[in-house]
Motif scaffolding. Structure first.
Motif, PDB file in Angstrom:
ATOM      1  N   GLY A 247       0.803  -1.209   0.000  1.00  0.00           N
ATOM      2  CA  GLY A 247       0.000   0.000   0.000  1.00  0.00           C
ATOM      3  C   GLY A 247       0.837   1.259   0.000  1.00  0.00           C
ATOM      4  N   MET A 248       0.207   2.373   0.349  1.00  0.00           N
ATOM      5  CA  MET A 248       0.843   3.681   0.255  1.00  0.00           C
ATOM      6  C   MET A 248       1.475   4.150   1.560  1.00  0.00           C
ATOM      7  SD  MET A 248       0.581   4.577  -2.872  1.00  0.00           S
ATOM      8  CE  MET A 248       0.948   6.331  -2.854  1.00  0.00           C
ATOM      9  N   SER A 249       1.262   3.423   2.656  1.00  0.00           N
ATOM     10  CA  SER A 249       1.775   3.904   3.941  1.00  0.00           C
ATOM     11  C   SER A 249       3.041   3.184   4.384  1.00  0.00           C
ATOM     12  CB  SER A 249       0.702   3.753   5.026  1.00  0.00           C
ATOM     13  OG  SER A 249       0.321   2.396   5.170  1.00  0.00           O
ATOM     14  N   THR A 250       3.426   2.114   3.689  1.00  0.00           N
ATOM     15  CA  THR A 250       4.599   1.329   4.083  1.00  0.00           C
ATOM     16  C   THR A 250       5.635   1.358   2.974  1.00  0.00           C
ATOM     17  OG1 THR A 250       3.248  -0.143   5.445  1.00  0.00           O
ATOM     18  CG2 THR A 250       5.428  -0.953   4.805  1.00  0.00           C
ATOM     19  N   PHE A 251       6.850   1.739   3.325  1.00  0.00           N
ATOM     20  CA  PHE A 251       7.951   1.775   2.363  1.00  0.00           C
ATOM     21  C   PHE A 251       8.273   0.348   1.903  1.00  0.00           C
ATOM     22  CE2 PHE A 251      12.486   1.322   1.485  1.00  0.00           C
ATOM     23  CZ  PHE A 251      12.713   2.330   0.563  1.00  0.00           C
ATOM     24  N   GLY A 252       8.554   0.203   0.614  1.00  0.00           N
ATOM     25  CA  GLY A 252       8.987  -1.103   0.129  1.00  0.00           C
ATOM     26  C   GLY A 252       8.509  -1.386  -1.272  1.00  0.00           C
ATOM     27  N   VAL A 270      10.574  -4.619   2.797  1.00  0.00           N
ATOM     28  CA  VAL A 270       9.617  -3.943   3.668  1.00  0.00           C
ATOM     29  C   VAL A 270      10.396  -3.012   4.584  1.00  0.00           C
ATOM     30  CG1 VAL A 270       7.807  -4.205   5.408  1.00  0.00           C
ATOM     31  CG2 VAL A 270       8.094  -5.951   3.614  1.00  0.00           C
ATOM     32  N   GLY A 271      10.103  -1.723   4.536  1.00  0.00           N
ATOM     33  CA  GLY A 271      10.789  -0.770   5.387  1.00  0.00           C
ATOM     34  C   GLY A 271      10.527  -1.051   6.858  1.00  0.00           C
ATOM     35  N   LEU A 272      11.592  -1.109   7.648  1.00  0.00           N
ATOM     36  CA  LEU A 272      11.445  -1.336   9.088  1.00  0.00           C
ATOM     37  C   LEU A 272      11.198  -0.019   9.805  1.00  0.00           C
ATOM     38  CD1 LEU A 272      14.118  -4.117   9.692  1.00  0.00           C
ATOM     39  CD2 LEU A 272      11.634  -4.348   9.460  1.00  0.00           C
ATOM     40  N   ASP A 273      10.322   0.769   9.184  1.00  0.00           N
ATOM     41  CA  ASP A 273       9.811   1.979   9.812  1.00  0.00           C
ATOM     42  C   ASP A 273       8.299   2.041   9.591  1.00  0.00           C
ATOM     43  OD1 ASP A 273      10.009   2.393   7.091  1.00  0.00           O
ATOM     44  OD2 ASP A 273      11.140   4.252   7.219  1.00  0.00           O
ATOM     45  N   TYR A 274       7.695   0.855   9.443  1.00  0.00           N
ATOM     46  CA  TYR A 274       6.247   0.809   9.298  1.00  0.00           C
ATOM     47  C   TYR A 274       5.585   1.097  10.641  1.00  0.00           C
ATOM     48  CZ  TYR A 274       6.828  -4.072  10.973  1.00  0.00           C
ATOM     49  OH  TYR A 274       7.165  -5.203  11.694  1.00  0.00           O
ATOM     50  N   HIS A 440       8.352   4.500  14.880  1.00  0.00           N
ATOM     51  CA  HIS A 440       7.150   4.700  14.075  1.00  0.00           C
ATOM     52  C   HIS A 440       6.003   3.793  14.521  1.00  0.00           C
ATOM     53  CE1 HIS A 440       8.800   7.230  10.692  1.00  0.00           C
ATOM     54  NE2 HIS A 440       9.925   6.815  11.250  1.00  0.00           N
ATOM     55  N   LEU A 441       6.289   2.738  15.260  1.00  0.00           N
ATOM     56  CA  LEU A 441       5.230   1.806  15.648  1.00  0.00           C
ATOM     57  C   LEU A 441       4.160   2.502  16.493  1.00  0.00           C
ATOM     58  CD1 LEU A 441       7.178  -1.457  16.578  1.00  0.00           C
ATOM     59  CD2 LEU A 441       5.626  -1.135  14.648  1.00  0.00           C
ATOM     60  N   ARG A 442       2.903   2.314  16.120  1.00  0.00           N
ATOM     61  CA  ARG A 442       1.786   2.892  16.873  1.00  0.00           C
ATOM     62  C   ARG A 442       1.385   1.970  18.015  1.00  0.00           C
ATOM     63  NH1 ARG A 442      -0.558   3.942  11.553  1.00  0.00           N
ATOM     64  NH2 ARG A 442      -1.744   2.028  11.833  1.00  0.00           N
ATOM     65  N   ARG A 443       1.181   2.545  19.162  1.00  0.00           N
ATOM     66  CA  ARG A 443       0.677   1.761  20.289  1.00  0.00           C
ATOM     67  C   ARG A 443      -0.772   1.359  20.025  1.00  0.00           C
ATOM     68  NH1 ARG A 443       2.282   4.629  25.886  1.00  0.00           N
ATOM     69  NH2 ARG A 443       0.507   3.318  26.496  1.00  0.00           N
ATOM     70  N   LEU A 444      -1.108   0.157  20.460  1.00  0.00           N
ATOM     71  CA  LEU A 444      -2.446  -0.383  20.230  1.00  0.00           C
ATOM     72  C   LEU A 444      -3.400  -0.110  21.377  1.00  0.00           C
ATOM     73  CD1 LEU A 444      -1.337  -3.833  18.766  1.00  0.00           C
ATOM     74  CD2 LEU A 444      -2.196  -1.864  17.487  1.00  0.00           C
ATOM     75  N   ASP A 445      -2.881   0.391  22.494  1.00  0.00           N
ATOM     76  CA  ASP A 445      -3.723   0.595  23.669  1.00  0.00           C
ATOM     77  C   ASP A 445      -4.229   2.026  23.790  1.00  0.00           C
ATOM     78  OD1 ASP A 445      -1.160   1.559  24.130  1.00  0.00           O
ATOM     79  OD2 ASP A 445      -1.244   1.167  26.292  1.00  0.00           O
TER      80      ASP A 445
END
Length: 567
Positions: A247-252, A270-274, A440-445
């Motif tokens: 998709g458009m939000s993940t580098f790669g 896959v960019g490790l900044d997703y 860059h990882l979003r928290r799920l809580d």
């Protein structure tokens, strides 16, 4: 067992030590040995210099993995008479760039940076196995199964390395086969360990090699080699793809390369900044193969080899300090990769050659009598780099990856802006900042979290595979009775905080099923982290992508890990 520092260790003196037998260090060792040979053929003041290359893998090429489409420029400089004898798979003559949707594809114009005409599809493992005997023929010693686990630092100077012990059981006790690792003393250590190297990481922490730099940003490259029916793809043919499934939000993006003997390379970067902690790069690679275009290509074929490796994508502004007292960094360890061109082998080789020239000149001007080559003398490595085509290439794309902090569209716009502005970023800034990938990882809580897990990809064992099947095809093997080489600083975070905040992304970002949360009635939370260290393919993703930065990858016993045949 006594502390490592208390063990009686054999000591070995070697004048110049290259750690890692990848393209950077093999090119560097070859070039240095040749310069010395040429000097000694005519000079009265001959230089007697011992040179060695250390490789942690079982043999040369065991841990060598790249895409790869090779720019032959460095091969032509290193081996002007014989470069064409290198075992390339084929010259690139046919090339496509595809925009993929779930079931469709559209051909796109190939931008200048992805024009691969005159380049060569290659197996990096085959290239380094071809180069290594030529290095040895010049008098360089190559030692396989010699993992360097510690930089020896005295008075702020790197004076050598320590090789890992052998024959220690999983409880840390010596077995009957115990062998203490030796200490190698040297005038200069050239670190070409690949991305997120163990010794380079130690030096960074001790000597602050990245002070004032952008953090290094990585991608994960996942790759399979397939046997396919004759006529599916010619050796040297190249296809790159964009958009689906990331998709458009993940580098790669994806890549498909034709090899000899009716084999093809299929891979996904896959960019490790997703941002979505529920993303699983290995699963997205399996999804990639279900596209009708790839399904038709691979139909009736058989997957033969698998591998995965981190790729340093940060670019020029993320490059660490390249030298200091007793050490130099080359190749991926120094960030010598052009992520816009998807190439690093030629840059790695050039960095090794520039390091060799610096060492030779330093030895020639009196360094042969020094115990350690000093920072002032080795600093000319940086000036040589800045006067080289490697600098010109990397500086011109210095802001490429940073723009992907704003998504794929922002990255593509920046790529176009860079072409007409001499590499400048948004607002014509000379340097764009970025964050480390794990940040860059979003928290799920959090109430604002909108992350959902991508749909599962069915595994059929013919086109799509689970992680364990792919690990099997990487020929990964470790001595089972040895300490776990993946050190987690605080396991309590894994069973409490990480569950709540990120749902243990280590189970997904590792492409080899090393990390597994299992039920354990004896654990306070009823669960514990199980580390299946024998699966590890040495890609370093866990060390890079862990959101708490509590995982430290260290080399296992020498010879352990994958055995990449055609990778």
């Amino acid at each position: 067992m006594p502390e490592s520092s208390e063990i009686a260790r054999e000591k070995l003196d070697i004048d110049v030590l290259f750690v890692g037998a990848g393209p950077a260090n093999l090119a560097g060792a070859y070039h240095l040995a040749r310069l010395l040979k040429q000097h000694n053929a005519t000079a009265k003041d001959k230089l007697e210099v011992s040179i060695a290359v250390l490789e942690k893998g079982k043999e040369i090429g065991s841990h060598a993995l790249s895409g790869a489409v090779v720019d032959p420029r460095a091969f032509k400089e290193l081996l002007p008479e014989t470069w064409h004898e290198a075992p390339f798979e084929g010259e690139v003559k046919q090339e496509k760039l595809l925009w993929l949707t779930k079931n469709g594809k559209f051909s796109m114009p190939i931008p200048p940076m992805l024009d691969n005409r005159g380049k060569y599809v290659a197996s990096l493992g085959r290239l380094v196995r071809w180069l290594a005997p030529q290095v040895e023929a010049l008098g360089v010693d190559i030692f396989c199964e010699f993992p360097a686990v510690e930089a020896l630092i005295e008075g702020g100077k790197v004076v050598g390395v320590r090789i890992g012990d052998k024959g220690i059981d999983k409880h840390g006790k010596p077995k009957a086969s115990f062998e203490a690792g030796i200490d190698i003393r040297t005038k200069v250590v050239v670190l070409g360990e690949g991305p997120r190297g163990t010794l380079a990481k130690q030096l960074d922490e001790t000597l602050q090699l990245r002070a004032g730099k952008n953090p290094e940003v990585y991608a994960l490259g996942i790759k399979e080699v397939w046997d396919v029916p004759a006529g599916r793809m010619a050796a040297g043919d190249v296809v790159h793809s964009m958009h689906w499934p990331l998709g458009m939000s993940t580098f790669g993006g994806g890549f498909i390369y034709g090899m000899r003997e009716n084999q093809v390379i299929v891979g996904l970067v896959v960019g490790l900044d997703y941002s979505n902690p529920l993303l699983d790069p290995h699963q997205e690679f399996q999804r990639y193969k279900t596209h009708p275009f790839l399904r038709d290509l691979l139909q009736g074929g058989k997957m033969q080899f698998f591998g995965a490796k981190a790729i340093p994508e940060g670019g020029f502004w993320s490059m660490p300090k390249l030298s200091g007292d007793g050490f130099m960094l080359v190749g991926d360890s120094g960030g010598f990769l052009n992520s816009q061109r998807l190439k690093g082998i030629h840059l790695a080789m050039k960095s090794g050659m520039l390091a060799a020239e610096t060492i030779f000149e330093t030895l020639q001007s009196g360094g042969a009598n020094a115990s350690v080559l000093g920072a002032a003398e080795l600093a000319s490595y940086e000036s040589k780099f800045r006067s080289s085509w490697a600098y010109d290439e990397l500086y011109a794309v210095r802001n490429f990856h940073q723009a992907f902090d704003h998504g794929a569209l922002g990255g593509m716009l920046q790529a176009g802006l860079g072409l007409i502005s001499g590499g400048r970023g948004w607002g014509l800034k000379d340097r764009l900042a970025t964050r480390a990938g794990h940040e860059h990882l979003r928290r799920l809580d959090l109430p604002s979290s909108s992350s959902t897990a991508p749909a599962a990809v069915p595994v059929d064992g013919r086109l799509t595979f689970d992680k364990l099947a792919d690990v099997y095809n990487s020929a990964t093997a470790h001595e089972e009775d040895q300490p776990v080489h993946l050190h987690v600083a605080d396991l309590s975070i894994c069973v409490d905080q990480c569950v709540r905040e990120f749902q243990n992304p280590c189970q997904r970002f590792c492409p080899a099923a090393v990390y597994e949360m299992v039920s354990d009635a004896a654990a306070p939370s009823g669960r514990r982290l199980q580390i299946n260290a024998s699966n590890c393919v040495h890609c370093k993703t866990c060390d890079i992508m862990d959101p708490y930065q509590i995982i430290n990858w260290v080399p296992p016993e020498g010879g352990g890990g994958p055995n990449y045949g055609r990778m």
